[in-house]
Structures are given as structure tokens and as C-alpha cells.
Design a protein around this motif. Structure first.
Motif, PDB file in Angstrom:
ATOM      1  N   ALA A  54       0.981  -1.228   0.504  1.00 35.87           N
ATOM      2  CA  ALA A  54       0.346  -0.391   0.309  1.00 35.87           C
ATOM      3  C   ALA A  54       1.431   1.721   0.059  1.00 35.87           C
ATOM      4  O   ALA A  54       0.453   2.258  -0.843  1.00 35.87           O
ATOM      5  CB  ALA A  54      -0.687  -0.106   1.027  1.00 35.87           C
ATOM      6  N   VAL A  55       1.715   1.464   0.902  1.00 31.54           N
ATOM      7  CA  VAL A  55       3.094   2.505   0.534  1.00 31.54           C
ATOM      8  C   VAL A  55       3.791   2.240  -0.975  1.00 31.54           C
ATOM      9  O   VAL A  55       3.760   4.068  -1.175  1.00 31.54           O
ATOM     10  CB  VAL A  55       3.959   2.279   2.224  1.00 31.54           C
ATOM     11  N   ALA A  56       3.558   2.011  -0.956  1.00 32.48           N
ATOM     12  CA  ALA A  56       4.462   1.582  -2.161  1.00 32.48           C
ATOM     13  C   ALA A  56       3.700   2.315  -3.613  1.00 32.48           C
ATOM     14  O   ALA A  56       4.101   3.274  -4.029  1.00 32.48           O
ATOM     15  CB  ALA A  56       5.190  -0.063  -2.657  1.00 32.48           C
ATOM     16  N   LEU A  57       2.428   1.990  -3.562  1.00 33.63           N
ATOM     17  CA  LEU A  57       1.492   2.178  -4.089  1.00 33.63           C
ATOM     18  C   LEU A  57       1.344   4.179  -4.329  1.00 33.63           C
ATOM     19  O   LEU A  57       0.967   4.349  -4.807  1.00 33.63           O
ATOM     20  CB  LEU A  57      -0.229   1.740  -3.988  1.00 33.63           C
ATOM     21  N   LEU A  58       0.825   4.193  -2.931  1.00 36.83           N
ATOM     22  CA  LEU A  58       0.608   5.737  -2.559  1.00 36.83           C
ATOM     23  C   LEU A  58       1.605   6.275  -2.998  1.00 36.83           C
ATOM     24  O   LEU A  58       1.675   7.645  -3.537  1.00 36.83           O
ATOM     25  CB  LEU A  58       0.764   5.385  -1.200  1.00 36.83           C
ATOM     26  N   ALA A  59       2.978   5.660  -2.929  1.00 37.58           N
ATOM     27  CA  ALA A  59       4.373   6.715  -3.085  1.00 37.58           C
ATOM     28  C   ALA A  59       4.456   6.686  -4.482  1.00 37.58           C
ATOM     29  O   ALA A  59       4.796   7.992  -5.010  1.00 37.58           O
ATOM     30  CB  ALA A  59       5.460   6.071  -2.556  1.00 37.58           C
ATOM     31  N   GLY A  60       4.358   5.732  -5.996  1.00 36.70           N
ATOM     32  CA  GLY A  60       3.925   5.544  -6.445  1.00 36.70           C
ATOM     33  C   GLY A  60       3.420   6.407  -7.148  1.00 36.70           C
ATOM     34  O   GLY A  60       3.564   7.862  -8.167  1.00 36.70           O
ATOM     35  N   CYS A  61       2.416   6.300  -7.070  1.00 35.18           N
ATOM     36  CA  CYS A  61       0.453   8.021  -7.622  1.00 35.18           C
ATOM     37  C   CYS A  61       1.263   8.673  -6.916  1.00 35.18           C
ATOM     38  O   CYS A  61       0.844  10.295  -7.400  1.00 35.18           O
ATOM     39  CB  CYS A  61      -0.577   7.499  -6.244  1.00 35.18           C
ATOM     40  N   GLY A  62       1.365   9.202  -6.306  1.00 31.62           N
ATOM     41  CA  GLY A  62       2.628  10.392  -5.253  1.00 31.62           C
ATOM     42  C   GLY A  62       3.422  11.326  -5.882  1.00 31.62           C
ATOM     43  O   GLY A  62       3.498  12.568  -5.747  1.00 31.62           O
ATOM     44  N   VAL A  63       4.314  10.932  -6.661  1.00 37.34           N
ATOM     45  CA  VAL A  63       4.911  11.129  -7.916  1.00 37.34           C
ATOM     46  C   VAL A  63       4.266  11.288  -9.113  1.00 37.34           C
ATOM     47  O   VAL A  63       5.352  11.429 -10.296  1.00 37.34           O
ATOM     48  CB  VAL A  63       6.137  10.539  -7.543  1.00 37.34           C
ATOM     49  N   GLY A  64       3.283  11.017  -8.813  1.00 39.40           N
ATOM     50  CA  GLY A  64       2.922  10.906 -10.980  1.00 39.40           C
ATOM     51  C   GLY A  64       3.009  10.135 -11.549  1.00 39.40           C
ATOM     52  O   GLY A  64       2.713  10.009 -12.612  1.00 39.40           O
ATOM     53  N   LEU A  65       2.959   8.902 -10.921  1.00 40.70           N
ATOM     54  CA  LEU A  65       2.759   7.346 -12.212  1.00 40.70           C
ATOM     55  C   LEU A  65       1.612   7.092 -12.045  1.00 40.70           C
ATOM     56  O   LEU A  65       0.333   7.672 -11.710  1.00 40.70           O
ATOM     57  CB  LEU A  65       3.621   6.435 -11.550  1.00 40.70           C
ATOM     58  N   PRO A  66       1.512   7.148 -13.419  1.00 40.91           N
ATOM     59  CA  PRO A  66       0.121   6.551 -13.610  1.00 40.91           C
ATOM     60  C   PRO A  66      -0.128   5.434 -13.126  1.00 40.91           C
ATOM     61  O   PRO A  66       0.310   4.310 -12.489  1.00 40.91           O
ATOM     62  CB  PRO A  66       0.306   6.140 -14.668  1.00 40.91           C
ATOM     63  N   PRO A  67      -1.410   4.668 -13.379  1.00 45.69           N
ATOM     64  CA  PRO A  67      -2.166   3.588 -12.026  1.00 45.69           C
ATOM     65  C   PRO A  67      -1.315   2.129 -12.703  1.00 45.69           C
ATOM     66  O   PRO A  67      -0.872   1.313 -10.893  1.00 45.69           O
ATOM     67  CB  PRO A  67      -3.466   3.284 -12.880  1.00 45.69           C
ATOM     68  N   VAL A  68      -1.177   2.110 -13.432  1.00 48.98           N
ATOM     69  CA  VAL A  68      -0.588   0.739 -13.827  1.00 48.98           C
ATOM     70  C   VAL A  68       1.438   0.748 -13.832  1.00 48.98           C
ATOM     71  O   VAL A  68       1.662  -0.524 -13.027  1.00 48.98           O
ATOM     72  CB  VAL A  68      -1.003   0.164 -15.489  1.00 48.98           C
ATOM     73  N   GLU A  69       1.786   1.380 -13.563  1.00 48.98           N
ATOM     74  CA  GLU A  69       2.884   1.227 -13.263  1.00 48.98           C
ATOM     75  C   GLU A  69       2.607   1.340 -11.872  1.00 48.98           C
ATOM     76  O   GLU A  69       3.879   1.536 -10.782  1.00 48.98           O
ATOM     77  CB  GLU A  69       3.671   3.173 -13.675  1.00 48.98           C
TER      78      GLU A  69
END
Length: 263
Positions: A54-69
Motif C-alpha cells: 500500500a505504501v509503495a502504491l501511494l508513493a508511486g501515485c504521489g510522484v505522478g506515476l500512472p495507475p499501472v506503473e
């Protein structure tokens, strides 16, 4: 509370690669797990494991990565946290059940550390499904909601994955399944009730959709299907069977949460 903490700590030590500290009073912290003792609290430990993804997902979305990435980061984080032990079980089961003609041959293939075509295909499809579903959840409900569903799935799938231990005898006289032995249906049921409630609450809190409350049932149905298949294929359970049941239960739960959101 001290006993609860000790049980969750022991579960995390066995089901993850996290550097879990040894608590005072633990007689054999690195010995075989006591499934009767750990099953009732396993959903809590599973949710903690899901927190890493969950933390990795939120971090990825937080830096602007698209949902799949961002979903790829989350699934990768879960593999690191758990040591991909359940994925390894899924691949072994696919190779054994797909490539063996007799129960003995199936068990022999499952013990082989090499991966075959059935195992590689099952592993790729399972990872693709998890990434796709998680990415779609981010798109449909937002990163926080997807993170909550990820934690709920990690919690309910861990106890669902022990259903083979509660229903089937060990398929061989050694190995993880034999060392764990049979798990009483009473203790499994306590963990299942907790896992169902925890996953349902997280899913409903994430989506506010009434159907999410029933999503954990699909995880248990997936694990039941693996259990029935194992009985027919090898006459019992192994650690690999439990791993396969865990992965498919997690996918089924997340898919059940996603399905009504895509309408």
C-alpha cells in the motif's frame, strides 16, 4: 495484548522477510510455526504485510506515476516483503498438476526447484492480473481506496490460503504441509471470521459500494476451489497448495471489489 502481539509477530516472521525482532518469552522463535496458535490472528499479520504494498502504491501515485506503473511498484514491494513464497507455491502447483500423470509424479515435480511452462504461465498470468486489477482500482476509486483494498486482500487471502490445512491431510510425509499438520476447523474459522470482517470493512470503506461487503466470500471460494483440486490431484495438501490458494484468493477478492465499480 502481549499475547496478541506475540502471535502477530510470529506470523510476520514466518510469512515475510521482514526483520522481525524476537520478543521476550519466545521459546523457539525460528522453529516451525504453530498454525493452531497463529491462524486466528493471521489476517492481522496479512494486513500488515499488505501495508508494504500500500505504501509503495501511494508513493508511486504521489510522484505522478500512472495507475499501472504504481501498481507494478506495489506488487513488487509485496514480493520483496513476502519473499514471493506464495507465488513460488502457485508456480510449483501449476507445474505439478499440469505436468504429472500420477500423484507421486505430481509431487515430485512440485518439489523440483526448476520452473516449467505451466508454472511460468501461471505466474505471469497471476502477476498480470494483480497489476491490472490494482491499477484499475486506482483509476476507478483512487489511490487510497486501492491501498485499502490491497491491505484487505492481503489479510483475507492469508487465512483463506490455510483452508487446505483445515480440510485435507498432508499429501506427503515431509515438507511444510506435513510439518504444519492439520489445522482445526475451529481455529481456522476464528481466523476466517476475522479475515472476512477485516477485508469487508476495508473494501467497503474504500468503495462505499454495498457489494464490497461480500467480496471476501470470493476469496474463500477461490481457496476452496484450489483445495478441491488438490484433493483430486494429489490426495492432500502441501505448502505449495496453500501458496497457490493464497494468491488466487487475493486476486478473486480484489476482482470482486473492482467488478461493480467498472459498470
Amino acid at each position: 495484548m502481549r499475547q496478541l502481539l506475540a502471535q502477530v509477530t510470529a506470523a510476520l516472521r514466518f510469512w515475510s522477510r521482514l526483520p522481525v525482532p524476537v520478543l521476550s518469552g519466545e521459546a523457539d522463535p525460528h522453529g516451525p510455526p504453530d498454525m493452531e496458535r497463529l491462524a486466528p490472528v493471521l489476517p492481522l499479520a496479512g494486513a500488515v504485510l499488505g501495508l508494504g504494498g500500500a505504501v509503495a502504491l501511494l508513493a508511486g501515485c504521489g510522484v505522478g506515476l500512472p495507475p499501472v506503473e504504481a501498481a507494478i511498484l506495489a506488487v513488487a514491494a509485496m514480493a520483496v516483503v513476502t519473499g514471493a513464497m506464495h507465488e513460488d507455491g502457485l508456480a510449483d502447483v501449476a507445474d505439478g498438476f499440469g505436468g504429472g500423470r500420477t500423484p507421486a509424479r505430481k509431487l515430485e515435480i512440485m518439489r523440483d526447484s526448476r520452473i516449467g511452462a505451466y508454472g511460468a504461465t501461471a505466474l505471469m498470468l497471476a502477476i498480470a492480473a494483480r497489476i491490472s486489477i490494482l491499477g484499475d482500482l486506482v483509476h476507478a476509486a483512487g489511490p487510497v481506496a486501492a491501498a485499502l483494498v490491497l491491505m484487505g486482500g492481503a489479510g483475507v487471502s492469508r487465512i483463506a490460503g490455510l483452508l487446505p490445512l483445515a480440510m485435507l491431510p498432508p499429501a506427503r510425509t515431509d515438507g511444510a504441509g506435513a510439518a504444519s499438520g492439520r489445522l482445526s476447523r475451529a481455529n481456522w474459522g476464528i481466523g476466517a471470521a476475522l479475515g472476512f470482517a477485516l477485508a469487508a470493512l476495508l473494501a467497503y470503506g474504500a468503495t462505499r459500494h454495498p457489494s464490497s461487503l461480500a467480496a471476501p466470500a470470493f476469496g474463500f471460494l477461490a481457496a476452496y476451489g484450489v483445495t478441491r483440486l488438490a484433493k483430486r490431484q494429489i490426495g492432500g495438501q502441501t505448502g505449495d497448495v496453500c501458496g497457490a490458494a493464497t494468491v488466487l484468493a487475493e486476486i478473486a477478492f480484489a476482482a470482486a471489489v473492482l467488478a461493480p465499480l467498472g459498470r
